[in-house]
Design an enzyme around this catalytic site. Structure first.
Site, PDB file in Angstrom:
ATOM      1  N   GLU A 148      73.704  42.871  37.238  1.00 23.81           N
ATOM      2  CA  GLU A 148      72.769  43.842  36.673  1.00 23.81           C
ATOM      3  C   GLU A 148      73.422  45.211  36.416  1.00 23.81           C
ATOM      4  OE1 GLU A 148      68.449  44.074  37.965  1.00 23.81           O
ATOM      5  OE2 GLU A 148      69.180  46.007  38.640  1.00 23.81           O
ATOM      6  N   SER A 205      69.875  45.941  43.355  1.00 24.23           N
ATOM      7  CA  SER A 205      70.005  44.514  42.996  1.00 24.23           C
ATOM      8  C   SER A 205      71.293  44.324  42.209  1.00 24.23           C
ATOM      9  CB  SER A 205      68.837  44.084  42.117  1.00 24.23           C
ATOM     10  OG  SER A 205      67.625  44.350  42.754  1.00 24.23           O
ATOM     11  N   ARG A 233      63.449  44.274  32.400  1.00 26.52           N
ATOM     12  CA  ARG A 233      64.683  45.019  32.782  1.00 26.52           C
ATOM     13  C   ARG A 233      65.607  45.191  31.571  1.00 26.52           C
ATOM     14  NH1 ARG A 233      61.434  44.848  36.282  1.00 26.52           N
ATOM     15  NH2 ARG A 233      61.774  44.303  38.463  1.00 26.52           N
TER      16      ARG A 233
HETATM   17  P1  NAP Z   1      60.620  39.648  46.715  1.00 30.92           P
HETATM   18  O1  NAP Z   1      59.274  40.192  46.996  1.00 30.92           O
HETATM   19  O2  NAP Z   1      61.417  39.012  47.807  1.00 30.92           O
HETATM   20  O3  NAP Z   1      60.527  38.638  45.512  1.00 30.92           O
HETATM   21  C1  NAP Z   1      61.694  38.020  44.977  1.00 30.92           C
HETATM   22  C2  NAP Z   1      61.599  38.057  43.474  1.00 30.92           C
HETATM   23  O4  NAP Z   1      60.476  37.327  43.085  1.00 30.92           O
HETATM   24  C3  NAP Z   1      61.445  39.469  42.989  1.00 30.92           C
HETATM   25  O5  NAP Z   1      62.664  39.860  42.409  1.00 30.92           O
HETATM   26  C4  NAP Z   1      60.265  39.437  42.032  1.00 30.92           C
HETATM   27  O6  NAP Z   1      60.613  39.646  40.676  1.00 30.92           O
HETATM   28  C5  NAP Z   1      59.729  38.022  42.102  1.00 30.92           C
HETATM   29  N1  NAP Z   1      58.305  38.079  42.466  1.00 30.92           N
HETATM   30  C6  NAP Z   1      57.776  38.202  43.700  1.00 30.92           C
HETATM   31  N2  NAP Z   1      56.439  38.167  43.638  1.00 30.92           N
HETATM   32  C7  NAP Z   1      56.098  38.024  42.340  1.00 30.92           C
HETATM   33  C8  NAP Z   1      54.878  37.922  41.623  1.00 30.92           C
HETATM   34  N3  NAP Z   1      53.700  37.946  42.264  1.00 30.92           N
HETATM   35  N4  NAP Z   1      54.929  37.817  40.269  1.00 30.92           N
HETATM   36  C9  NAP Z   1      56.105  37.792  39.625  1.00 30.92           C
HETATM   37  N5  NAP Z   1      57.309  37.884  40.233  1.00 30.92           N
HETATM   38  C10 NAP Z   1      57.308  37.993  41.580  1.00 30.92           C
HETATM   39  O7  NAP Z   1      61.504  40.796  46.029  1.00 30.92           O
HETATM   40  P2  NAP Z   1      62.398  41.938  46.654  1.00 30.92           P
HETATM   41  O8  NAP Z   1      63.799  41.605  46.398  1.00 30.92           O
HETATM   42  O9  NAP Z   1      61.955  42.269  48.046  1.00 30.92           O
HETATM   43  O10 NAP Z   1      62.021  43.150  45.704  1.00 30.92           O
HETATM   44  C11 NAP Z   1      60.721  43.673  45.700  1.00 30.92           C
HETATM   45  C12 NAP Z   1      60.493  44.377  44.381  1.00 30.92           C
HETATM   46  O11 NAP Z   1      61.366  45.498  44.242  1.00 30.92           O
HETATM   47  C13 NAP Z   1      60.750  43.468  43.193  1.00 30.92           C
HETATM   48  O12 NAP Z   1      59.778  43.717  42.217  1.00 30.92           O
HETATM   49  C14 NAP Z   1      62.116  43.905  42.729  1.00 30.92           C
HETATM   50  O13 NAP Z   1      62.320  43.710  41.358  1.00 30.92           O
HETATM   51  C15 NAP Z   1      62.071  45.370  43.040  1.00 30.92           C
HETATM   52  N6  NAP Z   1      63.405  45.924  43.079  1.00 30.92           N
HETATM   53  C16 NAP Z   1      63.860  46.472  41.917  1.00 30.92           C
HETATM   54  C17 NAP Z   1      65.107  46.984  41.839  1.00 30.92           C
HETATM   55  C18 NAP Z   1      65.592  47.547  40.522  1.00 30.92           C
HETATM   56  O14 NAP Z   1      64.798  47.882  39.661  1.00 30.92           O
HETATM   57  N7  NAP Z   1      66.881  47.629  40.317  1.00 30.92           N
HETATM   58  C19 NAP Z   1      65.934  46.970  42.975  1.00 30.92           C
HETATM   59  C20 NAP Z   1      65.460  46.398  44.129  1.00 30.92           C
HETATM   60  C21 NAP Z   1      64.175  45.855  44.182  1.00 30.92           C
HETATM   61  P3  NAP Z   1      60.745  41.072  39.983  1.00 30.92           P
HETATM   62  O15 NAP Z   1      62.081  41.573  40.375  1.00 30.92           O
HETATM   63  O16 NAP Z   1      60.643  40.719  38.550  1.00 30.92           O
HETATM   64  O17 NAP Z   1      59.632  41.944  40.437  1.00 30.92           O
END
Ligand code: NAP
Length: 351
Positions: free
Chosen positions: A340, A244, A167
């Site tokens: 963020e 986020s 990011r």
């Molecule tokens: P989630 O599945 O509840 O997981 C919580 C966090 O754990 C995530 O932020 C994700 O990191 C990390 N995670 C989960 N599984 C993983 C794996 N196998 N390996 C490495 N890291 C893992 O997350 P959520 O909040 O519902 O979001 C789902 C995805 O959408 C995430 O990738 C999140 O980053 C993305 N998202 C991105 C944005 C943005 O770019 N602003 C906004 C909303 C959601 P990461 O965030 O590093 O993936």
């Protein structure tokens, strides 16, 4: 006289998805690179602050802005070539990122499906190297074109020059996104012809298994991602938010191990650099802030990482909640959270 694509004293509430109120002295709606070049040669522009705006989906408006908002709306997306291994696509800065991803899938060019649904424009995508569900734009970026707003020169940045991180990018690290040093006008992506499904994120694998899909197509992965996002992340048109609100913190392996000892359920993801990524949403929830409000803002009941505007919130409300959440997480876990969104401020107090 200013060109007719520049408006003055513009209310910014519709230009940020968190719907915070403020005014900008000038707002230029840029639909062609030539307009940008003409504007930066204008005497009114010289010496004034400038801020490059996409769709305002990762933006915190801290107060009135006495400069130029450059609202990049340049449209256009096209196939520009291919070789044995890749398809090359160019997309202009103003294109909606998620619509672009849907277009690539419709055209039969898979690769970006895990990134569908991320709000924002294509031009903003490399700045924080947007990512989701185990993919990030940096996996596909070939190069980008930016206009140096101080010199009026076009510059091509190869992906290696962008120094992309988690990011993060050179643009963010150098503060160029805040100082308005460069306007990214186009990005070029490279999609591999040898496609493979990215399903390592548990929720994707679980949903596919529940649907009885063993070898998913790109479209099926896009549908799963869209459904997962819709369940958790509120639509800013119904409930204003900036996605986020905090970054997932990276901590030392020692701290992660100590936390895991006292909180065995804490999700931990070891990183290539030896640090450990923690899930900010989990920390916020277990510090008692999921679904809780303060003033006119709150942390969303379905996704604790999303700060929502319950109606008529001010930057002050956001500041108070951000501080309260950060203090609660630090008191409980000894971990500091970093907001963020990008701050648009005329010297206002940062969070
Ligand atoms: P989630 O599945 O509840 O997981 C919580 C966090 O754990 C995530 O932020 C994700 O990191 C990390 N995670 C989960 N599984 C993983 C794996 N196998 N390996 C490495 N890291 C893992 O997350 P959520 O909040 O519902 O979001 C789902 C995805 O959408 C995430 O990738 C999140 O980053 C993305 N998202 C991105 C944005 C943005 O770019 N602003 C906004 C909303 C959601 P990461 O965030 O590093 O993936």
């Amino acid at each position: 006289m200013l060109p007719d694509f520049v408006a003055t004293q513009v209310e910014l509430t519709p230009y940020n998805t968190l719907a915070l109120p403020a005014r900008a002295a000038f707002l230029a709606r840029i639909q062609r690179v030539e307009q940008l070049i003409a504007l930066i040669q204008h005497t009114e522009f010289a010496g004034r602050r400038r801020f490059v705006l996409g769709s305002g989906s990762n933006l915190l408006v801290a107060g009135d802005f006495d400069g130029f908002i450059l609202h990049l709306c340049i449209p256009g997306k096209r196939w520009i070539g291919e070789d044995a291994e890749h398809i090359y696509l160019a997309v202009a800065a103003g294109e909606n990122w998620s619509d672009f991803v849907a277009w690539t899938l419709d055209c039969g060019w898979p690769g970006l499906e895990n990134l569908i649904g991320i709000p924002g424009t294509a031009g903003a995508a490399p700045i924080q190297n947007i990512g989701a569900y185990g993919a990030e734009v940096g996996d596909f970026l070939q190069q980008l074109t930016a206009l140096d707003l101080a010199r009026g020169e076009t510059r091509i940045f190869d992906v290696r020059d962008c120094a992309l991180g988690y990011r993060d990018s050179l643009f963010k690290r150098e503060g160029w996104h805040l100082s308005g040093r460069y306007a990214i006008t186009e990005i070029v992506l490279r999609l591999p012809k040898n496609w493979h499904a990215r399903t390592r994120y548990g929720e994707i694998a679980e949903t596919l298994a529940r649907d009885g899909i063993q070898t998913p197509t790109p479209a099926q992965i896009a549908q799963v991602v869209t459904r997962l996002r819709a369940c958790k992340i509120p639509d800013p048109r119904q409930l204003p938010n900036a996605g986020s609100f905090f970054q997932n913190p990276k901590v030392s392996a020692e701290l992660a191990a100590a936390l895991r000892h006292t909180h065995p359920q804490l999700p931990c993801y070891p990183q290539p650099d030896g640090s450990v990524k923690l899930a900010a949403a989990w920390l916020i929830e277990h510090a008692g802030w999921k679904g809780r409000n303060l003033g006119m803002v709150g942390m969303h009941e379905k996704q604790a990482l999303v700060l929502v505007n319950r109606g008529g919130a001010s930057y002050h409300d956001v500041q108070n909640l951000s501080r309260a959440v950060r203090e609660a997480v630090f008191a409980r876990f000894g971990v500091s959270l970093t907001p963020e969104p990008v701050l648009l401020a005329d010297g206002g107090t940062p969070l």
